[in-house]
Design a protein around this motif. Structure first.
Motif, mmCIF file in Angstrom:
data_model
loop_
_atom_site.group_PDB
_atom_site.id
_atom_site.type_symbol
_atom_site.label_atom_id
_atom_site.label_comp_id
_atom_site.label_asym_id
_atom_site.label_seq_id
_atom_site.Cartn_x
_atom_site.Cartn_y
_atom_site.Cartn_z
ATOM 1 N N SER A 180 18.054 37.946 30.959
ATOM 2 C CA SER A 180 19.368 37.455 30.343
ATOM 3 C C SER A 180 19.342 38.314 28.629
ATOM 4 O O SER A 180 20.388 38.053 28.164
ATOM 5 N N ASN A 181 18.432 38.785 28.290
ATOM 6 C CA ASN A 181 18.275 39.648 26.964
ATOM 7 C C ASN A 181 17.931 41.051 27.212
ATOM 8 O O ASN A 181 16.656 41.246 26.557
ATOM 9 N N PRO A 182 18.740 41.807 27.830
ATOM 10 C CA PRO A 182 18.049 43.250 28.106
ATOM 11 C C PRO A 182 17.983 44.033 26.792
ATOM 12 O O PRO A 182 19.165 43.840 25.945
ATOM 13 N N PRO A 183 17.345 45.107 26.641
ATOM 14 C CA PRO A 183 17.434 45.962 25.164
ATOM 15 C C PRO A 183 18.844 46.792 25.435
ATOM 16 O O PRO A 183 19.352 46.954 26.521
ATOM 17 N N PRO A 184 19.139 46.961 24.095
ATOM 18 C CA PRO A 184 20.635 47.575 24.301
ATOM 19 C C PRO A 184 20.467 49.015 25.100
ATOM 20 O O PRO A 184 21.716 49.368 25.613
ATOM 21 N N GLN A 185 19.681 49.618 25.159
ATOM 22 C CA GLN A 185 19.268 51.101 25.719
ATOM 23 C C GLN A 185 19.504 50.812 27.447
ATOM 24 O O GLN A 185 20.190 51.703 27.864
ATOM 25 N N VAL A 186 19.019 49.624 27.919
ATOM 26 C CA VAL A 186 19.250 49.445 29.091
ATOM 27 C C VAL A 186 20.839 49.004 29.484
ATOM 28 O O VAL A 186 21.225 49.445 30.500
ATOM 29 N N LEU A 187 21.234 48.232 28.637
ATOM 30 C CA LEU A 187 22.756 47.989 28.639
ATOM 31 C C LEU A 187 23.596 49.050 28.563
ATOM 32 O O LEU A 187 24.420 49.341 29.675
ATOM 33 N N ALA A 188 23.244 50.020 27.880
ATOM 34 C CA ALA A 188 24.043 51.306 27.757
ATOM 35 C C ALA A 188 23.914 52.106 28.893
ATOM 36 O O ALA A 188 25.101 52.423 29.231
#
Length: 82
Positions: free
Chosen positions: A61-69
């Motif tokens: 529910s709180n992925p690292p920003p790099q994974v989201l990007a």
């Protein structure tokens, strides 16, 4: 109407078989992202009217920003083809 759907992708930096981390994304996550992008591209290639994520796209529910990007980029690749 043509619908394309994926479910239970669980995109994330899993520790088991994670492999090397490049730009904040490990090898296992990159492999999952590659399959996700292929699904989005296949949907676009088949002129799907919608690409639906049925659940559990991300593993946290709180992925690292790099994974989201990276997830956004994989989806955008498919959308760009439609």
């Amino acid at each position: 109407m043509i619908l394309a759907a994926v479910a239970d992708c669980h995109i994330g930096n899993h520790k088991r078989h994670g492999g090397p981390v490049v730009a904040g994304v490990n090898a296992r996550c990159r492999a999952v992202l590659s399959v996700f992008e292929s699904a989005a591209l296949a949907a676009a290639h088949r002129s799907a009217d919608a690409f639906v994520v049925l659940g559990d796209l991300l593993d946290s529910s709180n992925p690292p920003p790099q994974v989201l990007a990276a997830t956004q980029a994989a989806l955008a690749a498919g959308l760009a083809q439609s």
